[in-house]
Design a protein around this motif. Structure first.
Motif, PDB file in Angstrom:
ATOM      1  N   ALA A  80       0.833  -1.198   0.000  1.00  0.00           N
ATOM      2  CA  ALA A  80       0.000   0.000   0.000  1.00  0.00           C
ATOM      3  C   ALA A  80       0.872   1.254   0.000  1.00  0.00           C
ATOM      4  O   ALA A  80       0.594   2.216  -0.732  1.00  0.00           O
ATOM      5  CB  ALA A  80      -0.941  -0.010   1.205  1.00  0.00           C
ATOM      6  N   THR A  86      -4.734  -0.717  -2.338  1.00  0.00           N
ATOM      7  CA  THR A  86      -5.354   0.038  -1.250  1.00  0.00           C
ATOM      8  C   THR A  86      -5.911  -0.979  -0.271  1.00  0.00           C
ATOM      9  O   THR A  86      -6.267  -2.102  -0.660  1.00  0.00           O
ATOM     10  CB  THR A  86      -6.494   0.952  -1.749  1.00  0.00           C
ATOM     11  OG1 THR A  86      -7.496   0.145  -2.373  1.00  0.00           O
ATOM     12  CG2 THR A  86      -5.975   2.000  -2.708  1.00  0.00           C
ATOM     13  N   SER A  88      -8.798  -1.221   2.872  1.00  0.00           N
ATOM     14  CA  SER A  88      -9.899  -0.501   3.509  1.00  0.00           C
ATOM     15  C   SER A  88     -10.637  -1.436   4.459  1.00  0.00           C
ATOM     16  O   SER A  88     -10.770  -2.626   4.193  1.00  0.00           O
ATOM     17  CB  SER A  88     -10.848   0.079   2.464  1.00  0.00           C
ATOM     18  OG  SER A  88     -11.353  -0.937   1.639  1.00  0.00           O
ATOM     19  N   THR A 102      -4.478  -0.816  -7.185  1.00  0.00           N
ATOM     20  CA  THR A 102      -4.496   0.549  -7.713  1.00  0.00           C
ATOM     21  C   THR A 102      -4.185   0.444  -9.209  1.00  0.00           C
ATOM     22  O   THR A 102      -3.842  -0.632  -9.711  1.00  0.00           O
ATOM     23  CB  THR A 102      -3.418   1.412  -7.040  1.00  0.00           C
ATOM     24  OG1 THR A 102      -2.136   0.847  -7.354  1.00  0.00           O
ATOM     25  CG2 THR A 102      -3.618   1.488  -5.531  1.00  0.00           C
TER      26      THR A 102
END
Length: 148
Positions: A80, A86, A88, A102
């Motif tokens: 990351a 990413t 989350s 990404t």
């Protein structure tokens, strides 16, 4: 072989040593191919898994790759930070972390074809031989897992 050997075999006769040595050789083969991309072999495996199915839960990714959360979490943090993925947390359950590629991580997929070609050529085996070897090792893995 229907019966186990009556004595402890030498390393050259041991299946476990052959697999161990092959694993080291494969990792050494990948290292210079991945270095220009700034990737380690485990990071590359994460990308390969995400290229086939993006936006995955960390637990599912760890299960596929055979990595526990304690190993996978720092690896994913570094990826990351490098802008490849990413991470989350789920709004419903913040213990659940989802990983997604990404654009930078997705773009590296184009390099994977070159890497795959280099590795294939280095093995000296045909596509059918490699597929058979992979399938036999997967079957061995399953058999061993049933005894753990």
């Amino acid at each position: 072989m229907t019966h186990p050997p009556s004595r402890v075999p030498g390393t050259g006769d041991m299946l476990c040593f052959a697999l161990y040595s092959a694993n080291h050789a494969m990792t050494r083969l990948y290292r210079p191919l991945l270095q220009p991309l700034g990737l380690t072999y485990p990071q590359y495996l994460v990308l390969v898994a995400l290229w086939s199915e993006d936006e995955r839960r960390v637990g599912a990714l760890g299960e596929e790759l055979g990595l526990d959360t304690n190993t996978l979490t720092p690896l994913l943090k570094r990826m990351a930070e490098a802008g490849l993925i990413t991470r989350s947390r789920s709004a419903a359950d913040e213990r659940v972390v989802t990983v997604k590629l990404t654009d930078k991580g997705r773009a590296l997929e184009a390099e994977a074809e070159r890497i795959t070609t280099c590795v294939f050529e280095a093995t000296g085996l045909s596509v059918d031989e490699l597929a058979d070897l992979r399938d036999r090792i997967a079957r061995l893995n399953t058999e061993i897992a049933e005894h753990l």
